[in-house]
Design a protein around this motif. Structure first.
Motif, mmCIF file in Angstrom:
data_model
loop_
_atom_site.group_PDB
_atom_site.id
_atom_site.type_symbol
_atom_site.label_atom_id
_atom_site.label_comp_id
_atom_site.label_asym_id
_atom_site.label_seq_id
_atom_site.Cartn_x
_atom_site.Cartn_y
_atom_site.Cartn_z
ATOM 1 N N VAL A 63 0.827 -1.200 0.000
ATOM 2 C CA VAL A 63 0.000 0.000 0.000
ATOM 3 C C VAL A 63 0.862 1.251 0.000
ATOM 4 O O VAL A 63 0.508 2.263 -0.622
ATOM 5 N N ILE A 66 1.635 2.130 -3.492
ATOM 6 C CA ILE A 66 0.475 2.731 -4.156
ATOM 7 C C ILE A 66 0.324 4.182 -3.733
ATOM 8 O O ILE A 66 0.080 5.067 -4.565
ATOM 9 N N TRP A 80 -5.282 1.105 -9.452
ATOM 10 C CA TRP A 80 -4.328 0.349 -8.654
ATOM 11 C C TRP A 80 -5.015 -0.876 -8.055
ATOM 12 O O TRP A 80 -6.075 -0.778 -7.441
ATOM 13 N N VAL A 81 -4.388 -2.029 -8.221
ATOM 14 C CA VAL A 81 -4.938 -3.291 -7.740
ATOM 15 C C VAL A 81 -4.007 -3.859 -6.673
ATOM 16 O O VAL A 81 -2.825 -4.106 -6.935
ATOM 17 N N VAL A 82 -4.523 -4.074 -5.471
ATOM 18 C CA VAL A 82 -3.730 -4.631 -4.378
ATOM 19 C C VAL A 82 -3.690 -6.146 -4.536
ATOM 20 O O VAL A 82 -4.722 -6.814 -4.535
ATOM 21 N N VAL A 94 -6.367 2.011 1.275
ATOM 22 C CA VAL A 94 -6.870 1.164 0.187
ATOM 23 C C VAL A 94 -8.234 1.661 -0.283
ATOM 24 O O VAL A 94 -8.492 1.769 -1.494
ATOM 25 N N ALA A 98 -7.209 2.508 -3.997
ATOM 26 C CA ALA A 98 -7.217 1.310 -4.848
ATOM 27 C C ALA A 98 -8.553 1.142 -5.558
ATOM 28 O O ALA A 98 -9.599 1.610 -5.094
ATOM 29 N N VAL A 101 -9.066 -5.124 -4.651
ATOM 30 C CA VAL A 101 -8.202 -5.917 -3.772
ATOM 31 C C VAL A 101 -8.344 -7.383 -4.169
ATOM 32 O O VAL A 101 -9.457 -7.904 -4.215
#
Length: 236
Positions: A63, A66, A80-82, A94, A98, A101
Motif C-alpha cells: 500500500v 500505491i 491500482w490493484v492490491v 486502500v 485502490a 483488492v
C-alpha cells in the motif's frame, strides 16, 4: 522515456503473444484471459511509460507504494490493484486509492475495508485469496473456510466479490503447481454451485502462467516478463 517505452512495448507484445499461445494450447479463447501488469518496485518513470502503452490497470504488493505512486502519477488515470498481503491498518488508504483488492483473506480485513469504503461512499471489487500451497510463507484463506467466508461476505455490500485468487507452490514439478490452480478452480466451481457469482480466477505469474491458463485462469499477474528484473525485494 523512449527507451522505457521501447523495451516495455517489446515485452508487452511478447507476453501477450505467449498468453495467447497458452490459451490456444489449452483450447481456450485468448479473449477470456486478461493480463494484470505488476509494477511493484518500479518507479513513476517506468510506470508512465507503461501508461503510454495503454496499461492503466496495475498490480502492487504494498500500500505504501500505491500511496507514493498515486501521488506522483495523479494524472495517469491508473487503477491500482492490491495483490499483496494486506494489513487491516492499511484499509483506509486502500479504500481511498485502490480500485480492487485481490488478497482478501480474513474476516477482520473484510470488516475494516467495508467500514472504510462505507465512509468513503464507494464500493470495490474484491477477490478472495485462498491458500492452495503448503508453504508457510504464503498467505490465503484455508480452503475449508471458503464456503462460510463467502456466505459472510454477502453481508458486506461495499465489497463486490468477483472471484478467487491464489499463489501456487514454488516448485519445478509442474504437476504440483498445476494442482494448486486446479484446486482453486474446483473451489470456485463448488461455490458457484452454492449460488455465488464468481466469474474470475486470478492465478499464474511470469513463471507458471501457462499451467494456470490450462486450469482455467481468467487473469494472470505478470511482473518480471513485462517490466524486467526488480531492483529490490518487496516486503508486505
Amino acid at each position: 522515456m523512449s527507451t522505457d517505452t521501447d523495451y516495455l512495448a517489446s515485452n508487452w507484445a511478447e507476453i501477450r503473444q505467449r498468453v495467447d499461445d497458452a490459451c490456444r494450447a489449452a483450447g481456450r479463447d485468448p479473449a477470456t484471459v486478461n493480463i494484470l501488469p505488476v509494477s511493484k518496485t518500479f518507479g513513476p518513470d517506468v510506470i508512465r511509460a507503461a501508461v503510454a502503452l495503454g496499461l492503466r490497470r496495475l498490480g502492487e504488493n504494498r500500500v505504501q507504494e500505491i500511496r507514493d505512486k498515486a501521488a506522483a502519477l495523479a494524472d495517469g488515470g491508473i487503477d491500482w490493484v492490491v495483490i499483496g498481503h494486506l494489513q487491516t491498518n492499511k484499509a483506509k488508504d486502500v479504500a481511498r486509492l485502490a480500485s480492487e483488492v485481490q488478497s482478501l483473506d480474513r474476516l477482520e480485513l473484510a470488516l475494516a475495508l467495508h467500514r472504510q469504503l462505507q465512509q468513503a461512499g464507494r464500493s470495490m471489487d474484491v477477490l478472495v485469496q485462498v491458500k492452495t500451497s503448503p508453504e508457510p510463507g504464503k498467505y490465503g484463506l484455508p480452503p475449508a473456510q471458503l464456503p462460510a467466508f463467502l456466505d459472510t461476505l454477502r453481508g458486506y455490500d461495499s465489497l463486490r466479490v468477483r472471484g478467487l485468487m491464489t499463489l501456487a507452490v514454488h516448485s519445478d514439478v509442474a504437476a504440483d503447481v498445476r494442482g494448486c490452480f486446479r484446486q482453486l478452480r474446483q473451489l470456485r466451481d463448488q461455490a458457484v454451485a452454492q449460488g455465488h457469482d464468481l466469474p474470475r480466477l486470478s492465478m499464474g505469474m511470469s513463471g507458471d502462467f501457462p499451467l494456470a491458463i490450462a486450469e482455467g485462469a481468467t487473469e494472470v499477474r505478470i511482473g518480471t516478463a513485462i517490466f524486467g528484473r526488480r531492483t529490490y525485494s518487496s516486503r508486505d
